[in-house]
Design a protein around this motif. Structure first.
Motif, PDB file in Angstrom:
ATOM      1  N   ALA A 127      -1.029  -9.574  -3.402  1.00  0.00           N
ATOM      2  CA  ALA A 127      -0.266  -8.445  -2.608  1.00  0.00           C
ATOM      3  C   ALA A 127      -1.060  -7.504  -1.808  1.00  0.00           C
ATOM      4  O   ALA A 127      -0.566  -6.674  -0.951  1.00  0.00           O
ATOM      5  CB  ALA A 127       0.757  -8.073  -3.509  1.00  0.00           C
ATOM      6  N   GLY A 128      -2.233  -7.052  -2.384  1.00  0.00           N
ATOM      7  CA  GLY A 128      -3.067  -6.041  -2.239  1.00  0.00           C
ATOM      8  C   GLY A 128      -3.236  -5.869  -0.277  1.00  0.00           C
ATOM      9  O   GLY A 128      -2.783  -4.731   0.376  1.00  0.00           O
ATOM     10  N   TYR A 129      -3.579  -6.930   0.255  1.00  0.00           N
ATOM     11  CA  TYR A 129      -3.947  -6.806   1.616  1.00  0.00           C
ATOM     12  C   TYR A 129      -2.708  -6.777   2.765  1.00  0.00           C
ATOM     13  O   TYR A 129      -2.354  -5.779   3.315  1.00  0.00           O
ATOM     14  CB  TYR A 129      -4.744  -7.715   2.063  1.00  0.00           C
ATOM     15  N   PRO A 130      -1.669  -7.695   2.272  1.00  0.00           N
ATOM     16  CA  PRO A 130      -0.321  -7.484   2.974  1.00  0.00           C
ATOM     17  C   PRO A 130       0.444  -6.262   2.635  1.00  0.00           C
ATOM     18  O   PRO A 130       1.020  -5.690   3.745  1.00  0.00           O
ATOM     19  CB  PRO A 130       0.507  -8.514   2.417  1.00  0.00           C
ATOM     20  N   ALA A 131       0.500  -5.617   1.523  1.00  0.00           N
ATOM     21  CA  ALA A 131       0.761  -4.290   1.386  1.00  0.00           C
ATOM     22  C   ALA A 131      -0.041  -3.298   2.015  1.00  0.00           C
ATOM     23  O   ALA A 131       0.857  -2.389   2.720  1.00  0.00           O
ATOM     24  CB  ALA A 131       0.723  -3.910   0.039  1.00  0.00           C
ATOM     25  N   ALA A 132      -1.337  -3.323   2.452  1.00  0.00           N
ATOM     26  CA  ALA A 132      -1.888  -2.479   3.206  1.00  0.00           C
ATOM     27  C   ALA A 132      -1.359  -2.346   4.528  1.00  0.00           C
ATOM     28  O   ALA A 132      -1.025  -1.595   5.389  1.00  0.00           O
ATOM     29  CB  ALA A 132      -3.551  -2.635   3.197  1.00  0.00           C
TER      30      ALA A 132
ATOM     31  N   MET B 213      -4.378   1.773  -0.950  1.00  0.00           N
ATOM     32  CA  MET B 213      -4.450   0.555   0.230  1.00  0.00           C
ATOM     33  C   MET B 213      -5.718  -0.086   0.204  1.00  0.00           C
ATOM     34  O   MET B 213      -5.696  -1.415  -0.151  1.00  0.00           O
ATOM     35  CB  MET B 213      -4.171   1.128   1.566  1.00  0.00           C
ATOM     36  N   ILE B 214      -6.889   0.657  -0.099  1.00  0.00           N
ATOM     37  CA  ILE B 214      -8.201  -0.056   0.219  1.00  0.00           C
ATOM     38  C   ILE B 214      -8.465  -0.583  -1.249  1.00  0.00           C
ATOM     39  O   ILE B 214      -8.877  -1.887  -1.393  1.00  0.00           O
ATOM     40  CB  ILE B 214      -9.260   1.028   0.298  1.00  0.00           C
ATOM     41  N   LEU B 215      -8.127  -0.055  -2.291  1.00  0.00           N
ATOM     42  CA  LEU B 215      -8.428  -0.538  -3.547  1.00  0.00           C
ATOM     43  C   LEU B 215      -7.722  -1.857  -3.822  1.00  0.00           C
ATOM     44  O   LEU B 215      -8.138  -2.931  -4.324  1.00  0.00           O
ATOM     45  CB  LEU B 215      -8.228   0.355  -4.575  1.00  0.00           C
TER      46      LEU B 215
ATOM     47  N   THR C 260      -2.081   3.339 -11.046  1.00  0.00           N
ATOM     48  CA  THR C 260      -1.945   4.551 -11.085  1.00  0.00           C
ATOM     49  C   THR C 260      -1.740   5.179  -9.973  1.00  0.00           C
ATOM     50  O   THR C 260      -0.703   6.196  -9.617  1.00  0.00           O
ATOM     51  CB  THR C 260      -2.983   5.384 -12.049  1.00  0.00           C
ATOM     52  N   LEU C 261      -2.707   5.006  -8.799  1.00  0.00           N
ATOM     53  CA  LEU C 261      -2.684   5.372  -7.466  1.00  0.00           C
ATOM     54  C   LEU C 261      -1.158   4.940  -6.953  1.00  0.00           C
ATOM     55  O   LEU C 261      -0.629   5.523  -6.178  1.00  0.00           O
ATOM     56  CB  LEU C 261      -3.936   5.060  -6.801  1.00  0.00           C
ATOM     57  N   GLY C 262      -0.974   3.556  -7.169  1.00  0.00           N
ATOM     58  CA  GLY C 262       0.320   3.076  -6.307  1.00  0.00           C
ATOM     59  C   GLY C 262       1.361   3.710  -6.896  1.00  0.00           C
ATOM     60  O   GLY C 262       2.341   4.117  -6.069  1.00  0.00           O
TER      61      GLY C 262
ATOM     62  N   LEU D  55     -10.463  -0.068   6.332  1.00  0.00           N
ATOM     63  CA  LEU D  55     -10.163  -1.206   5.483  1.00  0.00           C
ATOM     64  C   LEU D  55     -10.680  -2.570   5.745  1.00  0.00           C
ATOM     65  O   LEU D  55     -10.995  -3.328   4.581  1.00  0.00           O
ATOM     66  CB  LEU D  55      -8.697  -1.779   6.094  1.00  0.00           C
ATOM     67  N   ALA D  56     -11.190  -2.755   6.842  1.00  0.00           N
ATOM     68  CA  ALA D  56     -12.176  -3.919   7.162  1.00  0.00           C
ATOM     69  C   ALA D  56     -13.552  -3.795   6.776  1.00  0.00           C
ATOM     70  O   ALA D  56     -13.945  -4.660   5.801  1.00  0.00           O
ATOM     71  CB  ALA D  56     -12.306  -4.154   8.904  1.00  0.00           C
ATOM     72  N   VAL D  57     -14.086  -2.541   6.648  1.00  0.00           N
ATOM     73  CA  VAL D  57     -15.317  -2.273   5.886  1.00  0.00           C
ATOM     74  C   VAL D  57     -15.228  -2.492   4.514  1.00  0.00           C
ATOM     75  O   VAL D  57     -16.335  -3.023   3.794  1.00  0.00           O
ATOM     76  CB  VAL D  57     -15.805  -0.972   6.324  1.00  0.00           C
ATOM     77  N   ALA D  58     -14.331  -2.049   3.836  1.00  0.00           N
ATOM     78  CA  ALA D  58     -14.139  -2.198   2.498  1.00  0.00           C
ATOM     79  C   ALA D  58     -14.196  -3.694   1.824  1.00  0.00           C
ATOM     80  O   ALA D  58     -14.801  -3.788   1.133  1.00  0.00           O
ATOM     81  CB  ALA D  58     -12.980  -1.402   2.036  1.00  0.00           C
ATOM     82  N   ASN D  59     -13.353  -4.202   2.523  1.00  0.00           N
ATOM     83  CA  ASN D  59     -13.305  -5.634   2.303  1.00  0.00           C
ATOM     84  C   ASN D  59     -14.446  -6.579   2.673  1.00  0.00           C
ATOM     85  O   ASN D  59     -14.841  -7.461   1.870  1.00  0.00           O
ATOM     86  CB  ASN D  59     -12.101  -6.573   3.202  1.00  0.00           C
TER      87      ASN D  59
END
Length: 498
Positions: A123-128, A24-26, A191-193, A151-155
């Protein structure tokens, strides 16, 4: 990914599958890191291909255009087909874009790589956000405060640290390393996904079982509103092009925007499964207010990140490296504010703190001159760190609670679209204020524009009474959105003619 839930992550968040957090974060940070890392690569890319700044500016604009268009479209596809497919496809495209950019023989190909990056990171953020909502439905609890905060801090972290990382990569391997970085990032994300994202949406209370929504049914092409998406793209593309360079010669762009917008409205009101359900969105005034706040907040934030930073180089005389170091206090304070506020419930306090930080910082900017001591620049960065940490977290949490649960992906995508509209307005304001050179007078002019935007942000917050109805307790203590009285409007299930 296996279908058993992960062990409890701590008090108040039992049952949340924490194996979802890394992908999610990546996935969500791929966009902000590519948005800002290119800032220090514009000059070396221009030198490599003999391109003036007017041409290399497209390296920034191309990604913004692609992202602003692609975020809500990718979000809608996630609502229909689920997050896994779109996540894997988009993060894989990021790797392709990295290869294209790293091997590009000319500026046109580099710009094309940036377009691919824009679409690939959509797609990363909507998917998270969709995964967070899915876990809330499955466990019957709001997503843990720590996950939303992370999630907020990482962005925020990668957005501010992007220029410094870019400078380091360019020093080690030249400007092509900025694109090559996406190759390993994409490989890890895919890979993680593939290993951790659920293959089937889960039904509330029954881990591993398919849900009952569109995504649970696997989604069908008939649910895609392609005409609506096309009209939306035409409307937004013409608007963004005009905002990038507003002048008399581009008078036709606003005309196209209005015409496409009218067609889009007619189409969406008649469509059985609209791309953006205007009836539901129009009846969700709290969410519309959140989008308005996001636009205004990013006008202020991006004007400082790019406009003020440009002045520190040309008007104050710092090197690009030292100009990047001046941003470090904003990065550190932003993280500290997000982590601190993330432990607390409620949204109003976060929004008011962000508004106060914006106004204080913008009010101080006109007092800064080329002869001011360096500590005044650092103080500005500290002040801007407060809204950097508070606003991003508050806006994200607002959408989480206010959006129609069946359209959380497209709602999160629209949040990013409004943010990029704000960035385009900030870019135009900076260009109009500076002209040919980032002078101190131009910086002061920009500061007054930013202050006006900051005051508008405060007013939107103060007069938005719906904010008082948002959950005020720590996330994870109540039922998920849609089950605890969150002020969203249920999605329309019938066409106007039914």
């Amino acid at each position: 990914m296996t279908d058993r839930p992960a062990d409890a992550g701590g008090a108040g968040d039992a049952g949340f599958d924490r194996r979802l957090v890394p992908p999610m974060i990546l996935g969500s940070v791929l966009n902000p890191i590519n948005s800002t890392i290119v800032a220090v690569a514009l000059v070396p890319i221009g030198a490599a291909f003999g391109a003036p700044p007017s041409q290399t500016a497209w390296l920034v604009s191309a990604l913004y255009l692609a992202t602003a268009l692609g975020q809500p479209i990718a979000g809608r596809l996630i609502d229909i087909f689920g997050p896994r497919r779109l996540f894997l496809l988009s993060t894989g495209l990021v790797g392709v874009a990295g290869v294209v950019g790293a091997l590009a023989p000319g500026l046109g190909v580099v710009i094309a790589a940036r377009v691919l990056l824009g679409f690939g990171t959509c797609a990363g953020y909507p998917a998270a956000m969709a995964l967070l909502r899915g876990e809330a439905d499955r466990t019957g609890r709001n997503s843990p405060a720590g996950v939303l905060t992370a999630l907020a801090v990482a962005n925020q972290t990668v957005a501010v640290a992007g220029p410094l990382l870019g400078g380091l990569l360019i020093g080690l391997g030249g400007w092509r390393a900025v694109f090559a970085l996406n190759i390993p990032l994409s490989a890890v994300a895919v890979t993680l996904g593939a290993l951790r994202l659920p293959k089937h949406p889960r039904q509330p209370g029954q881990p591993g079982q398919p849900g009952t929504g569109a995504a649970a049914r696997g989604g069908t092409a008939a649910q895609l509103d392609l005409p609506g998406m096309g009209l939306f793209a035409a409307m937004l593309f013409s608007l963004l092009l005009f905002l990038m360079n507003p002048r008399a010669g581009t008078w036709y762009l606003p005309v196209i925007t209005v015409a496409a917008g009218a067609g889009f409205t007619v189409r969406e009101l008649r469509a059985r499964t609209p791309f953006i359900d205007l009836r539901v969105l129009g009846g969700n005034a709290p969410l519309l207010a959140t989008y308005g706040r996001a636009l205004v907040a990013y006008v202020v934030g991006y004007a400082f990140l790019y406009g003020f930073t440009q002045w520190t180089e040309e008007g104050y005389g710092l090197s690009p490296f030292h100009a990047g170091l001046v941003q470090i206090p904003m990065f550190l304070v932003g993280i500290a504010v997000s982590v601190t506020l993330g432990r607390r419930g409620g949204v109003v306090g976060k929004l008011l703190l962000g508004a106060a930080g914006q106004i204080a910082a913008c009010a101080l900017m006109p007092a800064v001159t080329a002869s001011s001591p360096l500590w005044t620049l650092l103080l500005l960065a500290v002040l801007f760190g407060v809204p950097q940490g508070a606003n991003g977290l508050a806006l994200q949490n607002s959408v989480y609670f206010q959006a129609d649960p069946q359209r959380i992906g497209s709602s999160a995508g629209l949040l990013r679209t409004f943010a990029y509209l704000g960035s385009m307005i900030a870019s135009s304001a900076s260009a109009a204020s500076f002209g040919q050179r980032a002078s101190t007078e131009g910086m002061h002019h920009l500061a007054w524009i930013m202050l006006g935007a900051g005051v508008l942000y405060l007013l939107i917050t103060l007069f938005d009474r719906s904010l008082r109805r948002l959950p005020t307790g720590p996330p994870g203590k109540t039922g998920p959105p849609g089950k605890a009285g969150a002020p969203h409007t249920p999605s329309r299930t019938k066409s106007p003619s039914s």
